[in-house]
Every structure is written in structure tokens, then in C-alpha cells.
Enzyme design. Structure first.
Site: not given
Length: 435
Positions: A140, A197
Site C-alpha cells: 500500500e 489494495d
């Protein structure tokens, strides 16, 4: 395993649940940016999910010889860049906001906030340091750093961040990234699971870099990652619409009695508007629509807020088992991504605006959705850029002067959110930043 009271990033927060071990290259010596403020310890993480299934990895020999397969393991071929699933391509006209997506490159300009961020959180080798989470790095953070480098038109720093990411996190047998790298562990990557993500952010950043600087290798890498997470972590044929699984292992119906589990902060809406450039065979518009629909069906308790982790097993969505039913560190990014993409109706933003009150709030609450009461407060100033962005996106309210620049001395997560909010405002509603 304990959690930090300071926010663990989304990919770090959820994957503390997993216990699958793997291997990676030994950590390289990395000069450390400015020392951070220590983070206090808080409650315990939920019980680990056992027996997760991840792609088989070659185990490196102790003497540094070429890796050998562990007993019972089989080699897994790496999918080629040209591999395409048999899914209908997205129609450009069907992508919400696709025709009007402004350019990311250069949107941040020569912002002093980026220069301070680069000095504090980006090492010489390109590792993004999470200062409130044991100085770890994760997919991330690398993705956010790459996006901010494109927004600042800083190709040299982008190359450093992408180079470190490629060398240290692309260590699985597929095209996805291992989610966590710990400088004080050997091996530095102890869990070979991915964080979707992080994969989305890195693929999006590579797409934007390819568009900005015309580098074919960026486009190829973006495509490989996007095709892979689309194939392995997005359930396109789910009954409620496409579901984004947080990782390859641990969250599907086969892994949990209340699965599949989703986390709405993994719907990176502005990324889905752009990934059709490199992976047009996927229906990204449907992913956007499903995320908004799930948000509308996840208004839990008196506050009407989504929890971090949601069970999508049944038509009636509910908070996931084994997790505190909190609106917390992950979920505060939901309105950031909505506003950045320019999607959603006013009522989709309403619970966040109600919670956050005015844009002059000095801290943001973490809320127990069962009774709507705050259980903790996020006090670093970068967090308050999120209410400012939502007010700007919804009614053109100008950013407060104090939030038009990033304050020094913050930890990785609030500083990152602050810069991202400024980028989103400059791309979508620049009038909010004018004096």
C-alpha cells in the site's frame, strides 16, 4: 500480535490476521529518514486465520544456492503479460467519470509537502517507511508513494520506489506483491499473501506513469499486476455485483464461514476509472457500481457507517465475525476515493459529513457502529484533510488555510492521506484551494 494505536494501513491492518509464512530476499541496508515519534500500543488483533492457501514458493537454500521446492510443493508458472481472461471488455462510455478523468501527473506540482514527505518517508533505495508501524514497508505504502511521485512529476523518485518494490515485494510465484516487508525480520517478507489494495495502487501508479512519461515497461508491469488481481481477487460474477477480496487467501467463502469478506476501502474508485487503459477486458465500471451499492447497503447502527470488515455471504450485508464492528483507520479512506473519482450521490457522503461535523474539527473519531459512539480519536492534523475534501467536493467549501500545506512531524499514514486529499482536490475541484 499487537496493533498500534496509531493507524496501521489498510493492508497491514487486515493481514495481521494471516499466519502464512514465505520467503523473500534478505533486507538490504537502508538509510533511515528522520526518526518518527513512537506509537503507543493498543488492543490485540483478531485471532489469526489458519491454513490459508497461497501460491507455492521456492524455499531458498541456507547457503545461498538456488532455491529448492519444499517437500510437497509444485512450481507454479508465472502468467505471461499477454494472458487475458475471457471477460467482456469495458465500454469507455460506461466508465463513471471516465471521459472526464483529469490527469494525475503534475497535479501536485512542486509542492513543499511532497519534498518533506520524500525526505521523511522515502529512503535512498526507494522504500516507503511506515513510521507508526514498526518502520515496516508494505505494498500500500509503495503504491501511494508511486502515485504521489507521479503527481509531483518526480520521475527519479518514482523509479526509486518502483525499483525497490519490484526487487523486494514482487517475490510471489505470480504477478502480485507480497504485502509486508519488515526491516528487523529475516526473512523480511514472512507472509507471502498479497493485499489487493496495494496491488491496485501500484498498478494504477504504473498506468499513470506510463501515460505521463511514455515508458512501455511501466504499461507492461501495470497490465501484469492488473490482470492478475482481476483474475484472483475480484469476484466478477458474485450475486451482488463484483466483489473485491482483500487478498488471494483468507477472505473467500472457502476460507471463512461468513465469507466472502470485503473492505470498502479497497474499492479505489479513481484507479478503476483508469485501469481500463492497461486491462480493458475487465468491466471496471461494474466494480465501481458494486462498491457504491455495497456502501449504500452497509449503513450499520445509529451512525449509518460501514464497518471495516463486512460479510457479503448473504444478501443482507453485516459486520464480519471476529472483528470489532468499527468505522476506523481503513474506512476513513472511503470518502477520499469517492471524492477523488467524482462518483456517488450526496446521500453517499452524508454519514461521513454528519460524523465529522465541520471541516474545522481537530481530530477524527473511530466509531463503534453498534452504538455510534467514539472509542478512539485520530489526532494528527493530516486526518482532517478528509473532511475538508468531502466538504469541497460536495458544496465547494474552501480548504482551511491550515490544511493547504502538510504539517511536519506527522506519521506516514496521516501525512499520506493529507497529500492524497490535496491531489484529489487539485484534480477535481481546484477552486477549493484558491485564496
Amino acid at each position: 500480535m499487537s496493533r498500534r494505536s496509531r493507524p496501521a494501513p489498510a493492508c497491514a491492518a487486515f493481514l495481521l490476521l494471516t499466519t502464512v509464512t514465505g520467503w523473500a530476499q534478505a533486507p538490504q541496508a537502508d538509510p533511515m529518514p528522520q526518526a518518527p515519534q513512537p506509537a503507543a500500543q493498543a488492543g490485540q488483533a483478531p485471532q489469526a486465520v489458519q491454513d490459508l492457501q497461497v501460491p507455492q514458493q521456492a524455499v531458498p537454500a541456507p547457503d545461498g544456492a538456488p532455491g529448492q521446492l519444499a517437500q510437497g510443493q509444485e512450481a507454479t508458472p508465472v502468467p505471461p503479460a499477454i494472458a487475458v481472461p475471457s471477460l467482456p471488455p469495458a465500454s469507455p462510455g460506461d466508465m463513471p467519470g471516465r471521459a472526464s478523468v483529469p490527469a494525475l501527473a503534475g497535479s501536485l506540482g512542486d509542492d513543499p509537502g511532497w519534498r518533506a514527505y520524500r525526505a521523511r518517508f522515502v529512503t535512498e533505495k526507494g522504500r516507503i517507511i511506515d513510521t507508526a508501524n514498526g518502520f515496516i514497508s508494505h505494498s500500500e505504502g509503495q503504491g501511494y508513494g508511486m502515485l504521489l511521485a507521479v503527481a509531483a512529476n518526480d520521475r527519479a523518485t518514482f523509479e526509486r520506489i518502483w525499483g525497490w518494490t519490484r526487487a523486494n515485494l514482487l517475490v510471489r510465484s505470480d504477478e502480485l506483491l507480497a504485502w509486508r516487508w519488515a526491516p528487523d525480520h529475516r526473512p523480511a517478507v514472512a507472509d507471502m499473501n498479497n493485499a489487493t489494495d496495494g496491488d491496485i495502487l501500484v498498478a494504477w501508479a504504473l498506468t499513470e506513469a506510463a501515460e505521463a512519461w511514455g515508458e512501455p515497461s511501466y504499461r507492461t508491469a501495470a497490465r501484469r499486476i492488473a490482470v492478475e488481481f482481476g483474475r484472483k481477487t475480484i469476484l466478477f460474477r458474485a450475486a451482488p455485483g463484483p466483489l473485491v477480496l482483500p487478498a488471494v487467501a483468507g477472505f473467500a467463502a472457502r476460507d471463512r464461514a461468513d465469507g466472502p469478506l470485503v473492505n470498502l476501502s479497497y474499492w479505489v474508485f479513481p484507479a478503476f476509472q483508469r485501469l481500463s487503459i492497461v486491462a480493458p477486458e475487465y468491466d471496471w465500471a461494474s466494480v465501481i457500481r458494486s462498491g457504491i451499492e455495497i456502501l449504500r447497503r452497509s449503513r450499520f447502527g445509529p451512525s449509518g457507517l460501514p464497518t471495516e470488515w463486512i460479510s457479503a455471504k448473504d444478501e443482507a450485508l453485516r459486520p464480519a465475525d471476529g472483528f470489532p464492528p468499527l468505522f476506523s483507520y481503513n474506512a476513513i479512506r472511503i470518502p477520499l476515493y469517492l471524492a477523488w473519482a467524482g462518483v456517488g450521490r450526496p446521500e453517499d457522503y452524508a454519514p461521513f459529513r454528519t460524523l465529522w461535523g465541520g471541516i474545522d474539527r481537530e481530530r477524527l473519531p473511530i466509531v463503534d457502529t453498534r452504538d455510534g459512539r467514539p472509542v478512539e480519536w485520530l489526532t494528527e492534523p493530516g486526518y482532517t484533510a478528509l473532511p475538508a475534501l468531502v466538504a469541497c467536493a460536495q458544496d465547494g467549501t474552501p480548504f482551511p488555510e491550515a490544511l493547504r500545506s502538510v504539517q511536519d512531524g506527522q506519521n506516514y499514514y496521516p501525512a499520506t492521506l493529507h497529500l492524497l486529499a490535496l491531489v484529489a482536490a487539485r484534480m477535481r475541484t481546484p477552486s477549493c484551494l484558491k485564496s
